[in-house]
Design an enzyme around this catalytic site. Sequence first.
Site, PDB file in Angstrom:
ATOM      1  N   SER A 258       0.870  -1.741  -0.139  1.00 26.02           N
ATOM      2  CA  SER A 258       0.094   0.198  -0.312  1.00 26.02           C
ATOM      3  C   SER A 258       1.138   1.328   0.075  1.00 26.02           C
ATOM      4  O   SER A 258       2.222   1.589  -0.242  1.00 26.02           O
ATOM      5  CB  SER A 258      -0.278   0.052   1.147  1.00 26.02           C
ATOM      6  N   LYS A 259       0.231   2.472  -0.466  1.00 25.87           N
ATOM      7  CA  LYS A 259       1.183   3.910  -0.289  1.00 25.87           C
ATOM      8  C   LYS A 259       1.182   4.003   0.482  1.00 25.87           C
ATOM      9  O   LYS A 259       2.279   4.778   0.664  1.00 25.87           O
ATOM     10  CB  LYS A 259       0.020   4.722  -1.114  1.00 25.87           C
ATOM     11  N   ARG A 260       1.247   3.626   2.301  1.00 23.79           N
ATOM     12  CA  ARG A 260       1.648   3.375   3.064  1.00 23.79           C
ATOM     13  C   ARG A 260       2.876   3.491   3.079  1.00 23.79           C
ATOM     14  O   ARG A 260       3.760   4.431   4.062  1.00 23.79           O
ATOM     15  CB  ARG A 260       0.136   3.113   4.147  1.00 23.79           C
ATOM     16  N   GLN A 261       2.697   2.874   3.170  1.00 27.20           N
ATOM     17  CA  GLN A 261       4.651   2.222   3.406  1.00 27.20           C
ATOM     18  C   GLN A 261       5.748   2.838   2.196  1.00 27.20           C
ATOM     19  O   GLN A 261       6.235   1.958   1.564  1.00 27.20           O
ATOM     20  CB  GLN A 261       4.787   0.396   4.045  1.00 27.20           C
ATOM     21  N   GLY A 262       4.929   3.601   1.715  1.00 27.62           N
ATOM     22  CA  GLY A 262       6.296   4.219   0.096  1.00 27.62           C
ATOM     23  C   GLY A 262       5.727   4.052  -1.285  1.00 27.62           C
ATOM     24  O   GLY A 262       4.705   3.892  -1.473  1.00 27.62           O
TER      25      GLY A 262
END
Length: 489
Positions: A258-262
């Site tokens: 997911s975007k949250r982690q990169g």
Amino acid sequence: MNIKTRFAPSPTGYLHIGSLRTALYSFLFARHHAGVFLLRIEDTDRTRYVEGAIESLIKTLARMGLDYDEGPVLVDGRLEEKGENGPYTQSARLELYTEHARRLIEQGDAYYCFCSRERLEDARKAAELSRLPTKYDRTCLRLTPEEVRARLEAGEKPVVRLHIPEGETTFEDIIRGSVTIQNEQIDDQVLLKADGFPTYHLAVVVDDHLMGVTHIIRGEEWISSVPKHVHLYRAFGWAIPVYAHLPLILNPDKSKLSKRQGDVAVEEYLTKGYLPEALLNYVALLGFNPTGDREIYTLRELIEAFDLSKVNKSGAVFDVQKLDWMNGMYIRSMDLGTLMERAEPFLGGAGKALDAERLKKILAVEQERMTTLTEIVEHVRPYVESVAYDAALLVWKKSTKEDARAKLEGVHELLSAMAPQVFDDVALIETEVKRYIEDKGFENGPVLWPMRVALSGSQNSASPFQIAWILGREETLARLAHAIEYLSS
Ligand code: GLU
């Protein structure tokens, strides 16, 4: 059998790393079997539509080298289509879906549903409260044909729902094996919305069939939709294609990528200076291992080696460090001319102060040390301007400022006395400086460390000989003199 695969993205703005892998595997499988690969734009969910997304998707696929035989293409900036099974954009196929929905109604495999959003919502909440399944309760399935006709004539706008029969549904998946689902778990899926747009389920089945798709390769998140699709294929009397659902791509903590982690957008990676071929190579190996330990494959080699039966069932972790390593490998294996061409767009303003000869020298040296093309700016900087540094950095380990100054004076004297041609040959510079160190009975560190910092302004850099070779005689001597002065103050 003539193999045909498809990549069917929704134009939501960018190409997700997971979608790149889906596209790549569909491409590899088709090419391996000398089959056909097509691109279809699934844009029936108008709330998710993003302006310009189709164009950007097509450009990104082209940059990645994933060419397709059928589907929308850009010609002089305008969208056109190639292939005989189009249009390949679902919003241009609305009539087809309506026709097919009507056919299902006539056959009794689908029915009109007039329930309002509010009623459905209330029924869902009530079911949730009493811990019952939240499927549609089939109120409208019980309407008589006369009631349906009357409501249609009165101008009501119903949706069309698939009537799921009783029993169980089994289908085969190349990766997951045989999957069985009890039909009572399957909702009477809406196929056509009140505004006349199909849902994904109707559109995907109609299109895959009419476009002659034989193998459906896509992410695991779609596997729960297959039973509904199987019922549609059966209702239409069509052959069911072969399914291959790819394992999830995971963050290092094993959650879904997911975007949250990169970054998850392919475009981001390209902007950050990852090479398309390295990114493709890396993504190809997320869930697929051709043989043993080998990790570097060209696209052609991947086509040759690709085998759906070797795709793993379990999720694959997206590891940026591994991607960095692979990108570095690709950069190092490039010939200098190509690297120059590829790095140039990333140089920006830093490139203006450089002539081609100098840039070539810098790249010859820095190629070994680069991970991505965007880093080029940092790698070039010490050669186009003196980087400010702290005088203490010039001092080797437990040595002293005085010693560093004395050693730099020695090197300055040596280099200024040498024939200028020595600077044209990095090996000669090295031989001369090393001979000097040996003659004086010095250690390497106390001489080479201050020399390197004086020339680069940093503790991480190429060797002092390489830097001197790139800077040339004048600039090398000037920087050494500046460091000596710096140490004297
Ligand atoms: N349009 C779907 C997506 O956005 C494609 C699902 C499929 O391949 O069937 O990923």
